[in-house]
Enzyme design. Sequence first.
Site, PDB file in Angstrom:
ATOM      1  CE  LYS A  19      -4.105  12.240   2.073  1.00  0.00           C
ATOM      2  NZ  LYS A  19      -4.036  10.832   2.419  1.00  0.00           N
TER       3      LYS A  19
HETATM    4  P1  FBP Z   1      -3.845   5.780   0.875  1.00  0.00           P
HETATM    5  O1  FBP Z   1      -3.379   6.086  -0.246  1.00  0.00           O
HETATM    6  O2  FBP Z   1      -3.687   4.208   1.040  1.00  0.00           O
HETATM    7  O3  FBP Z   1      -5.291   6.046   0.625  1.00  0.00           O
HETATM    8  O4  FBP Z   1      -3.244   6.322   2.328  1.00  0.00           O
HETATM    9  C1  FBP Z   1      -3.621   7.834   2.406  1.00  0.00           C
HETATM   10  C2  FBP Z   1      -4.512   8.078   3.766  1.00  0.00           C
HETATM   11  O5  FBP Z   1      -4.544   9.354   3.994  1.00  0.00           O
HETATM   12  C3  FBP Z   1      -3.798   7.165   4.718  1.00  0.00           C
HETATM   13  O6  FBP Z   1      -2.972   8.091   5.540  1.00  0.00           O
HETATM   14  C4  FBP Z   1      -4.997   6.861   5.556  1.00  0.00           C
HETATM   15  O7  FBP Z   1      -4.922   6.072   6.254  1.00  0.00           O
HETATM   16  C5  FBP Z   1      -6.009   6.742   4.500  1.00  0.00           C
HETATM   17  O8  FBP Z   1      -5.625   7.502   3.410  1.00  0.00           O
HETATM   18  C6  FBP Z   1      -7.491   7.098   4.900  1.00  0.00           C
HETATM   19  O9  FBP Z   1      -8.331   6.459   4.221  1.00  0.00           O
HETATM   20  P2  FBP Z   1      -9.845   6.711   4.532  1.00  0.00           P
HETATM   21  O10 FBP Z   1     -10.248   7.994   3.839  1.00  0.00           O
HETATM   22  O11 FBP Z   1     -10.363   5.580   3.681  1.00  0.00           O
HETATM   23  O12 FBP Z   1      -9.865   6.659   5.840  1.00  0.00           O
END
Ligand code: FBP
Length: 309
Positions: free
Chosen positions: A204
Amino acid sequence: MHIPEPVRHVLGWYDGERPGVKASLARLLMHGRTAGTGRLLVLPVDQGFEHGPAASFAPNPPAYDPRYHFELAIEAGVSALAAPLGFLAVGADRYAGAVPLILKANNANGLGAIKDEAVTATVRDALELGCSAIGYTIYPGSDRQYEMFEEVRAGAAEAKASGLAVVIWAYPRGGTLSHEGETALDVVAWGAQIAAQLGAHIIKVKPPTARIETAQARPAYTADLSRLEDRVRHVRDAAFAGRRLVVFSGGPAKDLDAVYAEVGAIAAGGGHGSIVGRNTFQRPRAEALAMLERIATLHIAAATAGQTR
Ligand code: FBP
């Protein structure tokens, strides 16, 4: 169950892997709206831990309840719901078998300055909850990156021995990396490569910008990379020439056209799917369902048009 050719093709990338792991991957690839296409659509809900409950759920208060996300995931027909132990434990019994689960087994929060994650769950937890996969975040570039890599390698090895698929959230950050550098194309591609090297079946990443952060990579980037779909293709190539499933995140909530334009580019670039959290659950349920349906449709259309490989 008949396993269609696109899924058999993807499973072929993991030849040599344990049959139980491939069966877990097949479960993800054969569930929900994108079933059978080789694409994935994941609902991640670890933001309460990572960004805090109010920042995550106040825009749509029913989302404070973990059961809300199980029901959203089931109704939307996503490939899987990904969440930390506490969240999954609330619904895993009641919704057993209704949607594949990914246990997010390490977590950070935005309260501290050090870019690191605590291991918050075990492989045994994942098995007891009936999960198909376990997930870990790595922060390539952080001052704690090597400890994180070691924790993830150990967790991944144990998970695979138990028949679980492994998902790695590859988020370069910390150390000397600039904020803009976290999503620079060369850095995102490097993070994807590290995740693949650490044994991820599914990686991811964030959608990369056209910025090139590292001096050593700059000479390699001579092509026009102004289009997101070309940058997505490059990140996919960085993950073993597209032989690992690479899914792209949604980021902070933005307007619908921006979401669809981004997902359209990801799909056209051969990205293997989307993992979209805040953009969905911070909207009212009906809007979230419509959005997830549209995202699924974009990926299905791209897969059908033969852009998967
Ligand atoms: P979102 O689509 O809400 O961004 O979530 C995807 C994610 O990977 C979550 O699993 C994680 O909490 C978030 O993004 C992390 O975001 P950041 O990089 O801003 O901490």
